[in-house]
Design a protein around this motif. Structure first.
Motif, PDB file in Angstrom:
ATOM      1  N   THR A 198       0.831  -1.199   0.000  1.00  0.00           N
ATOM      2  CA  THR A 198       0.000   0.000   0.000  1.00  0.00           C
ATOM      3  C   THR A 198       0.868   1.252   0.000  1.00  0.00           C
ATOM      4  O   THR A 198       0.545   2.234  -0.680  1.00  0.00           O
ATOM      5  N   LEU A 199       1.967   1.220   0.725  1.00  0.00           N
ATOM      6  CA  LEU A 199       2.875   2.374   0.754  1.00  0.00           C
ATOM      7  C   LEU A 199       3.471   2.624  -0.625  1.00  0.00           C
ATOM      8  O   LEU A 199       3.581   3.775  -1.062  1.00  0.00           O
ATOM      9  N   ILE A 200       3.815   1.557  -1.326  1.00  0.00           N
ATOM     10  CA  ILE A 200       4.327   1.706  -2.689  1.00  0.00           C
ATOM     11  C   ILE A 200       3.246   2.303  -3.591  1.00  0.00           C
ATOM     12  O   ILE A 200       3.529   3.153  -4.422  1.00  0.00           O
ATOM     13  N   ALA A 201       2.001   1.861  -3.400  1.00  0.00           N
ATOM     14  CA  ALA A 201       0.893   2.378  -4.216  1.00  0.00           C
ATOM     15  C   ALA A 201       0.686   3.868  -3.982  1.00  0.00           C
ATOM     16  O   ALA A 201       0.291   4.587  -4.894  1.00  0.00           O
ATOM     17  N   ILE A 202       0.954   4.335  -2.778  1.00  0.00           N
ATOM     18  CA  ILE A 202       0.781   5.760  -2.488  1.00  0.00           C
ATOM     19  C   ILE A 202       1.970   6.578  -2.994  1.00  0.00           C
ATOM     20  O   ILE A 202       1.793   7.615  -3.631  1.00  0.00           O
ATOM     21  N   LEU A 203       3.187   6.100  -2.743  1.00  0.00           N
ATOM     22  CA  LEU A 203       4.377   6.865  -3.112  1.00  0.00           C
ATOM     23  C   LEU A 203       4.754   6.729  -4.584  1.00  0.00           C
ATOM     24  O   LEU A 203       5.196   7.689  -5.215  1.00  0.00           O
ATOM     25  N   PHE A 204       4.615   5.527  -5.134  1.00  0.00           N
ATOM     26  CA  PHE A 204       4.981   5.250  -6.526  1.00  0.00           C
ATOM     27  C   PHE A 204       3.844   4.475  -7.202  1.00  0.00           C
ATOM     28  O   PHE A 204       3.949   3.263  -7.399  1.00  0.00           O
ATOM     29  N   PRO A 205       2.751   5.158  -7.537  1.00  0.00           N
ATOM     30  CA  PRO A 205       1.577   4.458  -8.073  1.00  0.00           C
ATOM     31  C   PRO A 205       1.867   3.595  -9.294  1.00  0.00           C
ATOM     32  O   PRO A 205       1.389   2.464  -9.385  1.00  0.00           O
ATOM     33  N   ALA A 206       2.643   4.082 -10.229  1.00  0.00           N
ATOM     34  CA  ALA A 206       2.910   3.302 -11.447  1.00  0.00           C
ATOM     35  C   ALA A 206       3.700   2.040 -11.116  1.00  0.00           C
ATOM     36  O   ALA A 206       3.452   0.975 -11.684  1.00  0.00           O
ATOM     37  N   LEU A 207       4.630   2.135 -10.187  1.00  0.00           N
ATOM     38  CA  LEU A 207       5.416   0.969  -9.784  1.00  0.00           C
ATOM     39  C   LEU A 207       4.526  -0.116  -9.190  1.00  0.00           C
ATOM     40  O   LEU A 207       4.756  -1.308  -9.407  1.00  0.00           O
ATOM     41  N   SER A 208       3.502   0.293  -8.492  1.00  0.00           N
ATOM     42  CA  SER A 208       2.548  -0.663  -7.931  1.00  0.00           C
ATOM     43  C   SER A 208       1.904  -1.499  -9.029  1.00  0.00           C
ATOM     44  O   SER A 208       1.751  -2.710  -8.893  1.00  0.00           O
ATOM     45  N   PHE A 209       1.520  -0.853 -10.127  1.00  0.00           N
ATOM     46  CA  PHE A 209       0.925  -1.587 -11.242  1.00  0.00           C
ATOM     47  C   PHE A 209       1.957  -2.475 -11.935  1.00  0.00           C
ATOM     48  O   PHE A 209       1.661  -3.613 -12.294  1.00  0.00           O
ATOM     49  N   PHE A 210       3.172  -1.955 -12.125  1.00  0.00           N
ATOM     50  CA  PHE A 210       4.217  -2.744 -12.780  1.00  0.00           C
ATOM     51  C   PHE A 210       4.550  -3.998 -11.974  1.00  0.00           C
ATOM     52  O   PHE A 210       4.739  -5.070 -12.546  1.00  0.00           O
ATOM     53  N   LEU A 211       4.609  -3.888 -10.664  1.00  0.00           N
ATOM     54  CA  LEU A 211       4.937  -5.040  -9.822  1.00  0.00           C
ATOM     55  C   LEU A 211       3.850  -6.112  -9.851  1.00  0.00           C
ATOM     56  O   LEU A 211       4.128  -7.284  -9.605  1.00  0.00           O
ATOM     57  N   ARG A 212       2.619  -5.709 -10.140  1.00  0.00           N
ATOM     58  CA  ARG A 212       1.523  -6.673 -10.208  1.00  0.00           C
ATOM     59  C   ARG A 212       1.292  -7.175 -11.627  1.00  0.00           C
ATOM     60  O   ARG A 212       0.342  -7.910 -11.881  1.00  0.00           O
ATOM     61  N   GLY A 213       2.149  -6.794 -12.569  1.00  0.00           N
ATOM     62  CA  GLY A 213       2.062  -7.297 -13.931  1.00  0.00           C
ATOM     63  C   GLY A 213       1.074  -6.581 -14.818  1.00  0.00           C
ATOM     64  O   GLY A 213       0.713  -7.088 -15.871  1.00  0.00           O
ATOM     65  N   ARG A 214       0.640  -5.422 -14.425  1.00  0.00           N
ATOM     66  CA  ARG A 214      -0.328  -4.654 -15.227  1.00  0.00           C
ATOM     67  C   ARG A 214       0.435  -3.531 -15.940  1.00  0.00           C
ATOM     68  O   ARG A 214       0.411  -2.382 -15.532  1.00  0.00           O
ATOM     69  N   ILE A 215       1.131  -3.904 -17.007  1.00  0.00           N
ATOM     70  CA  ILE A 215       2.066  -3.006 -17.693  1.00  0.00           C
ATOM     71  C   ILE A 215       1.357  -1.820 -18.348  1.00  0.00           C
ATOM     72  O   ILE A 215       1.767  -0.666 -18.141  1.00  0.00           O
ATOM     73  N   ILE A 216       0.320  -2.068 -19.131  1.00  0.00           N
ATOM     74  CA  ILE A 216      -0.387  -0.977 -19.827  1.00  0.00           C
ATOM     75  C   ILE A 216      -0.982  -0.002 -18.821  1.00  0.00           C
ATOM     76  O   ILE A 216      -0.877   1.221 -18.982  1.00  0.00           O
ATOM     77  N   THR A 217      -1.591  -0.540 -17.765  1.00  0.00           N
ATOM     78  CA  THR A 217      -2.160   0.313 -16.728  1.00  0.00           C
ATOM     79  C   THR A 217      -1.065   1.129 -16.050  1.00  0.00           C
ATOM     80  O   THR A 217      -1.262   2.300 -15.725  1.00  0.00           O
ATOM     81  N   GLY A 218       0.089   0.507 -15.833  1.00  0.00           N
ATOM     82  CA  GLY A 218       1.220   1.216 -15.240  1.00  0.00           C
ATOM     83  C   GLY A 218       1.706   2.372 -16.104  1.00  0.00           C
ATOM     84  O   GLY A 218       2.047   3.440 -15.596  1.00  0.00           O
ATOM     85  N   ILE A 219       1.718   2.164 -17.408  1.00  0.00           N
ATOM     86  CA  ILE A 219       2.141   3.230 -18.318  1.00  0.00           C
ATOM     87  C   ILE A 219       1.148   4.391 -18.286  1.00  0.00           C
ATOM     88  O   ILE A 219       1.543   5.559 -18.232  1.00  0.00           O
ATOM     89  N   VAL A 220      -0.145   4.066 -18.299  1.00  0.00           N
ATOM     90  CA  VAL A 220      -1.169   5.117 -18.219  1.00  0.00           C
ATOM     91  C   VAL A 220      -1.035   5.874 -16.903  1.00  0.00           C
ATOM     92  O   VAL A 220      -1.120   7.111 -16.861  1.00  0.00           O
ATOM     93  N   CYS A 221      -0.808   5.147 -15.830  1.00  0.00           N
ATOM     94  CA  CYS A 221      -0.637   5.778 -14.523  1.00  0.00           C
ATOM     95  C   CYS A 221       0.620   6.656 -14.498  1.00  0.00           C
ATOM     96  O   CYS A 221       0.618   7.732 -13.907  1.00  0.00           O
ATOM     97  N   LEU A 222       1.687   6.191 -15.138  1.00  0.00           N
ATOM     98  CA  LEU A 222       2.927   6.972 -15.204  1.00  0.00           C
ATOM     99  C   LEU A 222       2.707   8.278 -15.955  1.00  0.00           C
ATOM    100  O   LEU A 222       3.216   9.328 -15.554  1.00  0.00           O
TER     101      LEU A 222
END
Length: 64
Positions: free
Chosen positions: A2-26
């Protein structure tokens, strides 16, 4: 996580394997004002993933 999701939202998606969502979030994070919605989105998505995992486990136990 949860701390990663707050501080580095895109990294949270990348770590869970949601690459496209991570790029949009970035891209959303690139705008300073967009950081807050990106963090909220990442935390809600993380909570939904946890609920889905818990629901699948309950269903699996009920079928036994």
């Amino acid at each position: 996580m949860t701390l990663i999701a707050i501080l580095f939202p895109a990294l949270s998606f990348f770590l869970r394997g949601r690459i496209i969502t991570g790029i949009v979030c970035l891209i959303l994070q690139a705008i300073l004002i967009g950081w807050i919605p990106a963090a909220i989105w990442a935390v809600i998505s993380l909570q939904n993933a946890r609920e889905d995992r818990r629901t699948r486990r309950i269903i699996r136990e009920m079928r036994r």
